[in-house]
Design a protein around this motif. Structure first.
Motif, PDB file in Angstrom:
ATOM      1  N   LEU A 153       3.529   7.039 -21.688  1.00 55.92           N
ATOM      2  CA  LEU A 153       2.268   7.140 -20.956  1.00 55.92           C
ATOM      3  C   LEU A 153       1.659   8.527 -21.126  1.00 55.92           C
ATOM      4  O   LEU A 153       2.326   9.542 -20.932  1.00 55.92           O
ATOM      5  N   ASP A 154       0.374   8.566 -21.472  1.00 58.02           N
ATOM      6  CA  ASP A 154      -0.343   9.824 -21.629  1.00 58.02           C
ATOM      7  C   ASP A 154      -1.102  10.158 -20.352  1.00 58.02           C
ATOM      8  O   ASP A 154      -0.766  11.121 -19.658  1.00 58.02           O
ATOM      9  N   THR A 155      -2.121   9.363 -20.007  1.00 60.73           N
ATOM     10  CA  THR A 155      -2.924   9.639 -18.818  1.00 60.73           C
ATOM     11  C   THR A 155      -3.227   8.350 -18.070  1.00 60.73           C
ATOM     12  O   THR A 155      -3.177   7.253 -18.630  1.00 60.73           O
ATOM     13  N   VAL A 156      -3.565   8.529 -16.782  1.00 58.83           N
ATOM     14  CA  VAL A 156      -3.965   7.414 -15.923  1.00 58.83           C
ATOM     15  C   VAL A 156      -5.397   7.668 -15.472  1.00 58.83           C
ATOM     16  O   VAL A 156      -5.722   8.755 -14.988  1.00 58.83           O
ATOM     17  N   GLU A 157      -6.240   6.662 -15.617  1.00 54.21           N
ATOM     18  CA  GLU A 157      -7.654   6.780 -15.272  1.00 54.21           C
ATOM     19  C   GLU A 157      -8.022   5.692 -14.264  1.00 54.21           C
ATOM     20  O   GLU A 157      -7.525   4.566 -14.345  1.00 54.21           O
ATOM     21  N   THR A 158      -8.861   6.031 -13.302  1.00 51.22           N
ATOM     22  CA  THR A 158      -9.356   5.024 -12.366  1.00 51.22           C
ATOM     23  C   THR A 158     -10.814   4.713 -12.677  1.00 51.22           C
ATOM     24  O   THR A 158     -11.568   5.581 -13.125  1.00 51.22           O
ATOM     25  N   LYS A 159     -11.174   3.470 -12.436  1.00 49.41           N
ATOM     26  CA  LYS A 159     -12.568   3.026 -12.555  1.00 49.41           C
ATOM     27  C   LYS A 159     -12.917   2.293 -11.274  1.00 49.41           C
ATOM     28  O   LYS A 159     -12.523   1.139 -11.081  1.00 49.41           O
ATOM     29  N   GLY A 160     -13.622   3.008 -10.392  1.00 43.49           N
ATOM     30  CA  GLY A 160     -13.910   2.436  -9.093  1.00 43.49           C
ATOM     31  C   GLY A 160     -12.648   2.387  -8.241  1.00 43.49           C
ATOM     32  O   GLY A 160     -11.645   3.051  -8.515  1.00 43.49           O
ATOM     33  N   GLU A 161     -12.684   1.577  -7.163  1.00 42.57           N
ATOM     34  CA  GLU A 161     -11.556   1.514  -6.241  1.00 42.57           C
ATOM     35  C   GLU A 161     -10.497   0.515  -6.648  1.00 42.57           C
ATOM     36  O   GLU A 161      -9.400   0.511  -6.079  1.00 42.57           O
ATOM     37  N   ASP A 162     -10.802  -0.336  -7.646  1.00 43.66           N
ATOM     38  CA  ASP A 162      -9.866  -1.422  -7.905  1.00 43.66           C
ATOM     39  C   ASP A 162      -9.384  -1.525  -9.352  1.00 43.66           C
ATOM     40  O   ASP A 162      -8.666  -2.464  -9.688  1.00 43.66           O
ATOM     41  N   GLN A 163      -9.744  -0.561 -10.223  1.00 41.45           N
ATOM     42  CA  GLN A 163      -9.292  -0.650 -11.612  1.00 41.45           C
ATOM     43  C   GLN A 163      -8.560   0.624 -12.028  1.00 41.45           C
ATOM     44  O   GLN A 163      -8.977   1.737 -11.713  1.00 41.45           O
ATOM     45  N   VAL A 164      -7.454   0.402 -12.748  1.00 43.30           N
ATOM     46  CA  VAL A 164      -6.633   1.500 -13.262  1.00 43.30           C
ATOM     47  C   VAL A 164      -6.430   1.274 -14.754  1.00 43.30           C
ATOM     48  O   VAL A 164      -6.102   0.154 -15.177  1.00 43.30           O
ATOM     49  N   LYS A 180      -3.226  -3.267   1.474  1.00 40.02           N
ATOM     50  CA  LYS A 180      -3.004  -2.245   2.488  1.00 40.02           C
ATOM     51  C   LYS A 180      -1.553  -1.796   2.461  1.00 40.02           C
ATOM     52  O   LYS A 180      -0.656  -2.565   2.124  1.00 40.02           O
ATOM     53  N   PHE A 181      -1.348  -0.534   2.834  1.00 44.64           N
ATOM     54  CA  PHE A 181       0.006  -0.076   3.110  1.00 44.64           C
ATOM     55  C   PHE A 181       0.458  -0.656   4.445  1.00 44.64           C
ATOM     56  O   PHE A 181      -0.357  -1.169   5.226  1.00 44.64           O
ATOM     57  N   ALA A 182       1.754  -0.563   4.716  1.00 42.63           N
ATOM     58  CA  ALA A 182       2.287  -1.159   5.936  1.00 42.63           C
ATOM     59  C   ALA A 182       1.705  -0.546   7.198  1.00 42.63           C
ATOM     60  O   ALA A 182       1.676  -1.190   8.252  1.00 42.63           O
ATOM     61  N   ASN A 183       1.212   0.709   7.113  1.00 45.26           N
ATOM     62  CA  ASN A 183       0.598   1.338   8.288  1.00 45.26           C
ATOM     63  C   ASN A 183      -0.863   0.954   8.469  1.00 45.26           C
ATOM     64  O   ASN A 183      -1.526   1.438   9.386  1.00 45.26           O
ATOM     65  N   GLY A 184      -1.388   0.114   7.587  1.00 48.56           N
ATOM     66  CA  GLY A 184      -2.767  -0.341   7.691  1.00 48.56           C
ATOM     67  C   GLY A 184      -3.753   0.398   6.819  1.00 48.56           C
ATOM     68  O   GLY A 184      -4.908  -0.028   6.681  1.00 48.56           O
ATOM     69  N   ASP A 185      -3.356   1.495   6.182  1.00 49.45           N
ATOM     70  CA  ASP A 185      -4.246   2.236   5.289  1.00 49.45           C
ATOM     71  C   ASP A 185      -4.585   1.384   4.064  1.00 49.45           C
ATOM     72  O   ASP A 185      -3.726   0.678   3.520  1.00 49.45           O
ATOM     73  N   ALA A 186      -5.818   1.483   3.600  1.00 53.15           N
ATOM     74  CA  ALA A 186      -6.228   0.770   2.401  1.00 53.15           C
ATOM     75  C   ALA A 186      -5.497   1.323   1.177  1.00 53.15           C
ATOM     76  O   ALA A 186      -5.261   2.533   1.076  1.00 53.15           O
ATOM     77  N   LEU A 187      -5.149   0.449   0.246  1.00 52.54           N
ATOM     78  CA  LEU A 187      -4.508   0.837  -1.006  1.00 52.54           C
ATOM     79  C   LEU A 187      -5.520   0.670  -2.123  1.00 52.54           C
ATOM     80  O   LEU A 187      -6.036  -0.431  -2.355  1.00 52.54           O
ATOM     81  N   THR A 188      -5.821   1.740  -2.829  1.00 50.48           N
ATOM     82  CA  THR A 188      -6.845   1.721  -3.862  1.00 50.48           C
ATOM     83  C   THR A 188      -6.269   2.174  -5.207  1.00 50.48           C
ATOM     84  O   THR A 188      -5.110   2.584  -5.307  1.00 50.48           O
ATOM     85  N   ALA A 189      -7.122   2.141  -6.213  1.00 50.54           N
ATOM     86  CA  ALA A 189      -6.715   2.601  -7.545  1.00 50.54           C
ATOM     87  C   ALA A 189      -6.265   4.060  -7.527  1.00 50.54           C
ATOM     88  O   ALA A 189      -5.378   4.458  -8.293  1.00 50.54           O
TER      89      ALA A 189
END
Length: 534
Positions: free
Chosen positions: A146-157, A111-120
């Motif tokens: 670095l070329d590109t950043v890809e997410t896979k679901g909420e927890d993988q980068v 989570k961020f310090a304000n309580g928001d969830a932190l995701t990929a």
């Protein structure tokens, strides 16, 4: 680091209101039981640097010392150094043999310090933001592979690289890859002012006076989930005009620890006559200082002139006069304690060789004495800088081969002028981003380099740097790195002078002091505690 520059600036209208409960910035003890750390780093407001604590802009040791307390990165370097380990991530690894695809899985419950969830998606947003803003003063160069950043679901980068880069895990441990919340940071614009929000071990509140950040108070973040284990609930970073004022505050008990920068005289005095209740703690250091040359400016556009300067400099005399115990001679951009170091400049020029310098100039047909101005900053790197440049001036002029003057300039004017190419020869320091030889050569020699120099060597850029980065076992990178160092010694776009030793001083009763600053000069305030220290 930058590294780097060391002035923080912001528009006055955006500065955080002053704190009411923390006491004076120049006297009095800490409020609320905070551990108080002193620094001579300057954090001042100026128009040319509007976003000092935005990770897309900040690329200096002082700013990173705040960001490392407040923003999380996927990886971090453990307290004793070595290979990076997961921080916001639970696991990171290369997924191919060529070191071109790197995958991280996030820890659960971030989570961020304000309580928001932190995701990929937040990780992708943060990295893409640095690449998209591409601020010329910022750390975007660290992400050049670095070329590109890809997410896979909420927890993988997944990070897809343009070319093999075995140092990429180190780069993910720097604030260049810090994770921010899209609710607080615009994807296309820098966040001006001294505010910083993240998911790191602390939140930060700034106290500002006369457009300067004079105090940063770090309070433990109750939502923090990561690999670090804070040993305190609150730490205060307090700024001082000079080392003498910081030293008096330590002796008077107004602060608990003094960090960057102790003066050479303070180190000598504390070593020879320790004061009761105060301990001096030596630490490994990787800060370097060097002369740099604008290779398009006369007279240093002639390689022979740069080589002659390299031959004339006597590093031991320079250190003895200006820095004493706090420095060691350096004969390469890569410090002697880093794997892959080669004494290239000593091998080629030795120290203080007037005959060799005369021969270099004579063979190139350079008329002597060569008129040259050496530029330095008066208020950025500590008390020894003026003495250092007067000593350099004497060494060059005593040879009768040069007619040197020195000119000191405040940092707020100095750095912009240097970036514009207004100086032919100038002094700077480098605080590494990570502990690998690549970080002492790449930032100076790549395209869009830290210095903004026109110097380019096609063999270094096209062959040797890529070759060195393919080596997963960093010892295998040594041959390519050695060639790079030898090329630098031949061409002299920069002239390494010395490598710093690090010292902090602390009052008895503060624990974790030995871990509070790592070898690349990062403050690790979470290591400090109150108790019985050895």
């Amino acid at each position: 680091m930058n590294r780097k520059t060391l002035v923080l600036t912001a528009a006055a209208a955006l500065l955080t209101p002053a704190l009411a409960a923390c006491g004076s910035a120049t006297g009095g003890g800490a409020g609320d039981g905070a551990i108080v750390v002193g620094t001579t780093d300057r954090y001042e407001a100026a128009d040319y640097a509007p976003a000092p604590l935005d990770p897309a802009y900040a690329y200096d040791a002082g700013a990173w010392n705040i960001l490392r307390q407040t923003l999380q990165t996927l990886m971090h370097v453990p307290r004793g150094g070595g290979q990076p380990v997961p921080e916001a991530a639970s696991e990171c690894r290369f997924t191919d043999q060529g070191n071109e695809s790197y995958r991280c899985t996030l820890r659960p419950g971030l989570k961020f310090a304000n309580g928001d969830a932190l995701t990929a998606e937040d990780v992708k947003f943060s990295i893409d933001r640095v690449l998209g803003i591409k601020d010329e003063n910022g750390p975007v160069g660290l992400l050049s592979t670095l070329d590109t950043v890809e997410t896979k679901g909420e927890d993988q980068v997944v990070f897809h690289l343009k070319a093999p880069d075995a140092t990429f895990p180190y780069k993910l441990s720097t604030p260049a890859a810090a994770i921010v919340n899209s609710k607080d940071y615009d994807a296309r614009r820098l966040r001006e002012g001294f505010e910083v929000d993240g998911s790191g071990p602390y939140t930060m509140t700034a106290e500002v006076k006369d457009n300067q950040l004079v105090r940063a108070v770090f309070t433990k973040n109750e939502h923090y989930q990561g690999d670090l284990k804070p040993q305190n609930d609150k730490v205060e970073l307090r700024t001082f005009e000079d080392s003498a004022a910081m030293g008096r505050a330590l002796e008077d008990g107004d602060i608990h620890m003094m960090s960057r920068t102790l003066s050479p005289d303070q180190i000598e005095q504390m070593s020879a006559s320790p004061k009761k209740g105060v301990k001096l703690v030596p630490m490994p250091g990787l800060e370097i200082r060097y002369l740099a040359f604008n290779t398009e400016a006369k007279p240093v556009d002639q390689k022979a002139v740069r080589q002659a300067v390299a031959a004339l400099v006597d590093r031991n005399e320079l250190i003895n006069k200006a820095y004493g115990k706090s420095a060691l001679p350096l004969y390469s951009l890569v410090p002697s304690s880093i794997g892959g170091h080669v004494n290239s400049f000593y091998n080629k020029y030795g120290d203080g060789d007037t005959a060799a310098a005369a021969r270099l100039l004579r063979d190139a047909g350079v008329k002597t004495p060569v008129k040259l101005t050496l530029h330095y900053t008066t208020d950025h790197y500590g008390d020894g800088t003026a003495v250092e440049f007067e000593t350099l001036k004497s060494q060059l002029n005593d040879s009768k081969l040069f007619d040197v003057t020195v000119q000191g300039t405040p940092w707020s004017t100095y750095r912009p002028a240097q970036k514009k190419g207004e100086f032919a020869a100038y002094g700077l320091g480098w605080f590494p981003d990570f502990q690998d030889a690549d970080n002492f050569v790449g930032p100076f020699l790549e395209k869009d380099n830290f210095l903004g120099t026109a110097y380019a060597n096609s063999t270094v850029r096209g062959k040797l740097l890529p070759e060195s980065r393919r080596a997963g076992d960093r010892t295998d990178a040594a041959p390519a790195l050695a060639q790079i160092q030898d090329i630098v010694a031949e061409d002299v776009p920069v002239l390494p002078l010395w490598q710093a030793k690090q010292y902090v001083a602390a009052r008895d009763g503060i624990t974790g002091v030995e871990w509070s600053v790592n070898s690349i000069s990062d403050l690790q305030l979470w290591e400090l505690g109150s108790g019985v220290s050895g």
